[in-house]
Design a protein around this motif. Structure first.
Motif, PDB file in Angstrom:
ATOM      1  N   LEU A   1       0.804  -1.219   0.000  1.00 16.22           N
ATOM      2  CA  LEU A   1       0.000   0.000   0.000  1.00 16.22           C
ATOM      3  C   LEU A   1       0.839   1.272   0.000  1.00 16.22           C
ATOM      4  O   LEU A   1       0.311   2.349  -0.272  1.00 16.22           O
ATOM      5  CB  LEU A   1      -0.949   0.005   1.201  1.00 16.22           C
TER       6      LEU A   1
ATOM      7  N   HIS B   1      -3.523   4.156  -4.747  1.00 15.88           N
ATOM      8  CA  HIS B   1      -4.037   5.513  -4.650  1.00 15.88           C
ATOM      9  C   HIS B   1      -5.171   5.695  -5.656  1.00 15.88           C
ATOM     10  O   HIS B   1      -5.191   5.059  -6.712  1.00 15.88           O
ATOM     11  CB  HIS B   1      -2.926   6.530  -4.933  1.00 15.88           C
TER      12      HIS B   1
ATOM     13  N   ARG C   1       0.482   6.477   4.553  1.00 14.97           N
ATOM     14  CA  ARG C   1      -0.769   5.847   4.968  1.00 14.97           C
ATOM     15  C   ARG C   1      -0.982   6.081   6.463  1.00 14.97           C
ATOM     16  O   ARG C   1      -0.030   6.094   7.236  1.00 14.97           O
ATOM     17  CB  ARG C   1      -0.728   4.330   4.709  1.00 14.97           C
TER      18      ARG C   1
ATOM     19  N   TYR D   1      -2.533   4.584   9.884  1.00 11.84           N
ATOM     20  CA  TYR D   1      -2.935   3.307  10.460  1.00 11.84           C
ATOM     21  C   TYR D   1      -3.613   3.462  11.821  1.00 11.84           C
ATOM     22  O   TYR D   1      -3.710   2.495  12.575  1.00 11.84           O
ATOM     23  CB  TYR D   1      -1.719   2.386  10.590  1.00 11.84           C
TER      24      TYR D   1
ATOM     25  N   GLY E   1       4.129   4.240   8.435  1.00 10.23           N
ATOM     26  CA  GLY E   1       3.200   4.777   7.448  1.00 10.23           C
ATOM     27  C   GLY E   1       3.611   6.135   6.919  1.00 10.23           C
ATOM     28  O   GLY E   1       3.128   6.565   5.868  1.00 10.23           O
TER      29      GLY E   1
ATOM     30  N   PRO F   1      -2.614  11.309   3.311  1.00  5.92           N
ATOM     31  CA  PRO F   1      -3.293  10.031   3.545  1.00  5.92           C
ATOM     32  C   PRO F   1      -4.684  10.224   4.125  1.00  5.92           C
ATOM     33  O   PRO F   1      -4.943  11.184   4.857  1.00  5.92           O
ATOM     34  CB  PRO F   1      -2.376   9.332   4.553  1.00  5.92           C
TER      35      PRO F   1
ATOM     36  N   SER G   1      -7.523   7.608   9.388  1.00  6.17           N
ATOM     37  CA  SER G   1      -7.994   6.290   9.757  1.00  6.17           C
ATOM     38  C   SER G   1      -8.843   6.342  11.024  1.00  6.17           C
ATOM     39  O   SER G   1      -8.666   7.205  11.883  1.00  6.17           O
ATOM     40  CB  SER G   1      -6.803   5.357   9.985  1.00  6.17           C
TER      41      SER G   1
ATOM     42  N   PRO H   1      -7.193   0.530  11.084  1.00  7.07           N
ATOM     43  CA  PRO H   1      -7.159   0.971   9.672  1.00  7.07           C
ATOM     44  C   PRO H   1      -7.887   0.039   8.720  1.00  7.07           C
ATOM     45  O   PRO H   1      -7.334  -0.401   7.701  1.00  7.07           O
ATOM     46  CB  PRO H   1      -5.657   1.002   9.377  1.00  7.07           C
TER      47      PRO H   1
ATOM     48  N   HIS I   1     -10.124   0.688   6.624  1.00 10.46           N
ATOM     49  CA  HIS I   1     -10.381   1.290   5.308  1.00 10.46           C
ATOM     50  C   HIS I   1      -9.320   0.881   4.293  1.00 10.46           C
ATOM     51  O   HIS I   1      -9.573   0.877   3.086  1.00 10.46           O
ATOM     52  CB  HIS I   1     -10.406   2.813   5.428  1.00 10.46           C
ATOM     53  N   LEU I   2      -8.129   0.523   4.787  1.00 16.75           N
ATOM     54  CA  LEU I   2      -7.048   0.159   3.873  1.00 16.75           C
ATOM     55  C   LEU I   2      -7.312  -1.171   3.173  1.00 16.75           C
ATOM     56  O   LEU I   2      -6.761  -1.429   2.096  1.00 16.75           O
ATOM     57  CB  LEU I   2      -5.721   0.101   4.629  1.00 16.75           C
TER      58      LEU I   2
ATOM     59  N   ASP J   1      -8.850  -0.278  -0.080  1.00 14.58           N
ATOM     60  CA  ASP J   1      -7.838   0.185  -1.040  1.00 14.58           C
ATOM     61  C   ASP J   1      -7.075  -1.002  -1.622  1.00 14.58           C
ATOM     62  O   ASP J   1      -6.772  -1.040  -2.825  1.00 14.58           O
ATOM     63  CB  ASP J   1      -6.859   1.141  -0.353  1.00 14.58           C
TER      64      ASP J   1
END
Length: 445
Positions: free
Chosen positions: A325, A330, A354, A356, A367, A401, A404, A408, A410-411, A414
């Protein structure tokens, strides 16, 4: 990690307005106090570690002649803002930036480069204490309500140990190479990572970030290699959770299109004077395997699986997830480079930060990745401050980013979206974007 995941964007024709980049052919350690000049170029506060002949294989984690450090540009930069027919500004992420690496460096406070070995060791003590504490609590309670919680927590702590060993490999843990090596071996061997073998290949990743062929970790598969894979292999490489278990396979056999093992001193990954380092790390790794085998006789294989085996698998998933990631997923398509269009700066600017959530502190702010990639000598506890200082220089090349929640989750979205889109890049062109295989994306009619 590997060349396994790729996306929906083909080669885009860009006007030939880019200045000729300068690629590094050695390595340096960018600490702070002393200054260094090489070939008339002021490299600022950096110390030369060694110049190597092998393709892109450099001694620590930044080229000797980092593009534009302390140099004036030989050509004028083209503007990255182009007004389209509607009068709106269009940002081209593949265009050369209007700033230099030295501009970013100058914006970062000097104290951000200072390494404190006592502070670094305090993180080691903290993490090791938590690891043993979690194992003791789980073993004493020994019930199936506790074990899943233990696996998630302990797997995350194994990942935290890896990040500290990663800092040792970059030399951002301390200025003492012996301390870095001892701490790195203890941390990485405990989670079955060959310290020097990984350190060297990871150095290659940093030296060639954003380069289609020369990058080492999760770089794109060229179309020819992608289409040479059988259907089952393609499906496994781009279907969750299989890519998240790739790291042990990568250590033994690298990525598609590349040969070598992180355990073999004669591997193409290494040059002759690194053989002793690789042998040392392989011996340490083997010693850890022997310890685990002994523990399986003492406590039984099932108990060892619960205490160590499952957390190890969670750690591997963390490593693959985070590494992937930081270079993929993205919402805007990001370029990869070849040939004269690649430069250390342009490649580094395609990395992503990112968030986290609660995990940021646990895994030592890894991140905060863009500045880490450009200046891997900055200790992890200064990365956030360094990033904030650099943002005004980076402008639109820095992608904020998404915030979060405490965890995290939501990652994962992605990751899934990227796995469905990011499959390969064109074999031709020096600025390329991921393309999508309709079969893998489920869009083939």
């Amino acid at each position: 990690m590997a060349s396994w995941v790729l996306s929906e964007c083909g080669l885009r024709p860009f006007p030939k307005i880019y200045p000729k980049p300068r690629t590094g052919m050695g390595s340096l350690s960018c600490g702070s106090p002393s200054r260094l000049t090489v070939a008339g170029t002021d490299l600022g506060s950096c110390s030369l570690i060694g110049i190597r002949e092998r393709n892109w294989a450099l001694r620590v984690s930044a080229p000797v002649r980092v593009p534009s450090v302390g140099e004036e540009e030989e050509e004028e930069r083209e503007s990255i803002n182009v007004v389209n027919g509607d009068g709106d500004e269009f940002f081209d992420p593949g265009a050369p930036p209007p700033f230099k690496l030295s501009d970013i460096r100058a914006a970062i406070p000097k104290h951000c480069w200072v390494k404190d070995p006592w502070k670094s060791m305090s993180f080691v003590v903290r993490d090791v204490a938590i690891v043993f504490g979690l194992a003791a609590v789980a073993a004493s309670l020994n019930n199936w309500i506790v074990w899943p919680l233990y696996w998630l927590a302990q797997g995350t702590m194994f990942w935290a140990l890896f990040v500290l060993g990663h800092d040792c490999g970059h030399g951002s843990f301390s200025n003492d190479p012996k301390l870095n090596s001892v701490a790195g071996h203890l941390l990485h061997s405990s989670i079955l990572v060959p310290y020097h073998g990984w350190r060297i290949s990871h150095r290659t990743h940093h030296q060639n970030h954003g380069h289609v062929e020369n990058d080492e970790s999760w770089h794109p598969l060229p179309e020819k290699i992608f289409k040479s894979l059988d259907n089952v292999t393609r499906k496994l490489r781009f279907t969750i959770p299989f890519p998240l278990l790739a790291y042990p396979v990568y250590l033994w056999s690298r990525s598609p299109g590349k040969k070598g093992s992180h355990f073999d001193p004669n591997s193409d990954l290494f040059v002759p004077n690194e053989k002793k380092d690789v042998i040392t790390s392989t011996v340490c790794w083997s010693a850890m395997v022997a310890i685990l085998a002994g523990l399986s006789f003492v406590m039984g294989p099932v108990q060892l699986l619960k205490l160590y085996g499952v957390p190890y698998a969670i750690f591997v998933m963390w490593l693959d997830l985070v590494t992937y990631l930081h270079h993929h997923g993205h919402e805007d398509k990001l370029p990869w480079y070849r040939g004269k269009e690649w430069s250390y700066l342009r490649g580094g600017l395609t990395t992503l930060d990112r968030d986290y959530g609660w995990i940021n502190n646990i895994h030592h702010d890894i991140g905060t990745h863009v500045i880490h990639h450009l200046f891997p000598q900055i200790p992890h506890y200064h990365l956030i401050e360094a990033t904030e200082a650099a943002k005004p220089v980076l402008g639109k090349y820095y992608r904020e980013p998404k915030k979060s929640w405490p965890l995290p989750l939501h990652l994962l979205g992605d990751l899934v979206r990227s796995m469905k889109k990011d499959h390969y890049v064109s074999d031709d062109g020096d600025v390329v974007y991921y393309q999508t295989d309709p079969k893998l994306a489920g869009t083939e009619k």
